[in-house]
Design an enzyme around this catalytic site. Sequence first.
Site, short mmCIF file in Angstrom:
data_model
loop_
_atom_site.label_atom_id
_atom_site.label_comp_id
_atom_site.label_asym_id
_atom_site.label_seq_id
_atom_site.Cartn_x
_atom_site.Cartn_y
_atom_site.Cartn_z
N ASP A 1 89.82 81.75 7.55
CA ASP A 1 89.16 80.82 6.64
C ASP A 1 87.99 81.55 6.00
OD1 ASP A 1 88.36 78.66 5.23
OD2 ASP A 1 88.01 77.36 6.94
N TRP B 1 85.74 84.49 16.74
CA TRP B 1 86.74 83.64 17.35
C TRP B 1 88.09 84.30 17.12
CZ3 TRP B 1 90.69 80.75 14.93
CH2 TRP B 1 90.74 80.92 13.54
N ASP C 1 83.72 88.40 11.03
CA ASP C 1 83.11 88.26 9.71
C ASP C 1 82.31 89.50 9.37
OD1 ASP C 1 84.14 85.81 9.22
OD2 ASP C 1 82.35 84.69 9.77
N ASN D 1 87.59 77.92 12.92
CA ASN D 1 87.26 78.80 11.80
C ASN D 1 86.31 78.17 10.79
OD1 ASN D 1 88.86 77.07 10.35
ND2 ASN D 1 90.53 78.50 10.00
#
Lengths: 406, 187
Positions: free
Chosen positions: B84, B109, B128, B156
């Site tokens: 996402d 995650w 990220d 997400n």
Amino acid sequence: MALRRERGALLAICAAALCLGLSLPVQAQLPIEPTPNVNSLPEQYPKDWIFIVDPNFFAMEGGKVVIADIGASVRHEKGLLSLAQFGFFAQAKTRPELYTVETFYSRGSRGVRTDVLTIYDKSSLREIGEIVLPGAKRAQILTESGAFQLSADEKFAYVFNFTPAASVTVVDLVNRRIVGDIDIPGCTDAYPLGGGGFASFCGNGAVATTHLDAQGKLISQSMSEPFQNIDEDPIFTRPTIIDGVGYFPSYGGRIQPIDFNGAEAVPGEAWTIEPPKKKRAGPFGLFKSKGGKSARGKWLPSGWQLEASDKDGLLYILMRKNATPDDHDTGAKEVWVIDPKTHETIRRIKLKEESALIEVTKGDTPYLAAFRLDGSFDVFDAQSGKWLRRIGGQMVITPFAAYGAE
Amino acid sequence: MTKFDRLSEAAVRGLARFTSRRGALATLGGLVTGGAFLPALPVARAAESHGGKGYDGVAPQSTGNPMDPGDPASCDYWRYCAIDGFLCSCCGGSPSACPPGSEMSPITWIGTCTNPADGRKYIISYNDCCGKPACGRCLCNRNEGEKPRTRPQSNNDINWCLGTSTAAYTCSTAVIIGLALDEASPK
């Protein structure tokens, strides 16, 4: 010669314009407009207004909250607030104040981080106070209302923190100071309880209650029995709240009520969303039926802010046809209207386009706003389902929440 | 394990976490050190209007490895099954690397995605990348097996720029960190 003719024509036009000008009454002159000139808003917003939360993913330092009148046919945008870096927003009912929680970096996207809760005057939209949130830990998430809530008496604000250690910062909004942080390990969010304190949802499928004293200090914490199986059919963390009861849809199509009215959060009996019952027309219903036929197929709740409610306590939910649980955030082209008292789906509203974000205003004429993928939104009469207007023009870019003015 | 056992275990573990100050550490430990994120839906899904086969104006890419098939600059690349955010492949990075000058989040995650080339399920860490402007290209949102924020390690919708010098989000990677264990296999 040609040049002379043109000059002559020009003189004639000028003379005519002069005569015309002299013959106009003096009153026709437009008045001088004073500057500076800044609009203001009423202390109590009409209930046809909504707050749209737009984190603006493409430039997150430029997120905003837009205040919009969706019941009007013109001049929809009324004002706006900044909301940087996954900000949160809340409105007070007992004071003419609005609140944001934002993050700023001293050098744009880098440098010293400052998290701040800002208090705005509802009428001027000017900042009238700010409280710096310590620890650079407030959660930065896609907008969900449970991460920033006011206490039931609106004396305190609850800010959810995630580092990923989970905690809640209690802020005294009256004296404008931090009360303290409370750990909620393994849990998330802070929904205010009628009896004071707040409720959080935990990874074991239970709901935890944090009891606070009148000063906002921790008294104790307790936890319910697990009421949901997160592996099998988790509830969304985005409910609508009606009369103090949160109605949480599940990925699999149930509605799980949680009562926040008392001193503890109390899970109620969940029920499965069903399509509207067939309404038979004609004598003995022999001739034709309507209402249920096209609801065939697997319909599941789907969207981001996928629920809303109106002044009559009806629940609106985005329902996606032929959906799987992995479609939970996708969005849908229909809104089903459910009476949470009878659990019955009483009508369906077909949207113009797929939407992942809906809100219903709380006024006498409830308006349903359904946001399209391009950030514009359709407004429907929520009672009749009649489409009224589309509002766009880049009012918001990537909206993730909308709250009716209360 | 039976369903009842699993439920009981989850309840007891949850209670233990909640009643101890060490619970915060337990929660931390429950999160895999790796990465991913968030933004989303409405806009991400606009990308799907291109048929899910790449983005308008974004040149297709290849890993060059037939065992890692697909276009890493397309939302339908197999590793992105629960991503996402903006695809780093479109932003000066790759599925496993951040753009220059940004910082890869050490906390993240994970999702589990099936590689169509070998049929195996891989654990994907959605780290990220942080500290540069939001990339804005190739916004992609897929939610296979994604859970609500009550299970942050499987969610997400969180900015996973955590443990970095700045939490400003730039884009998301999808790093292979291992093979998923078959639930049916003996423990």
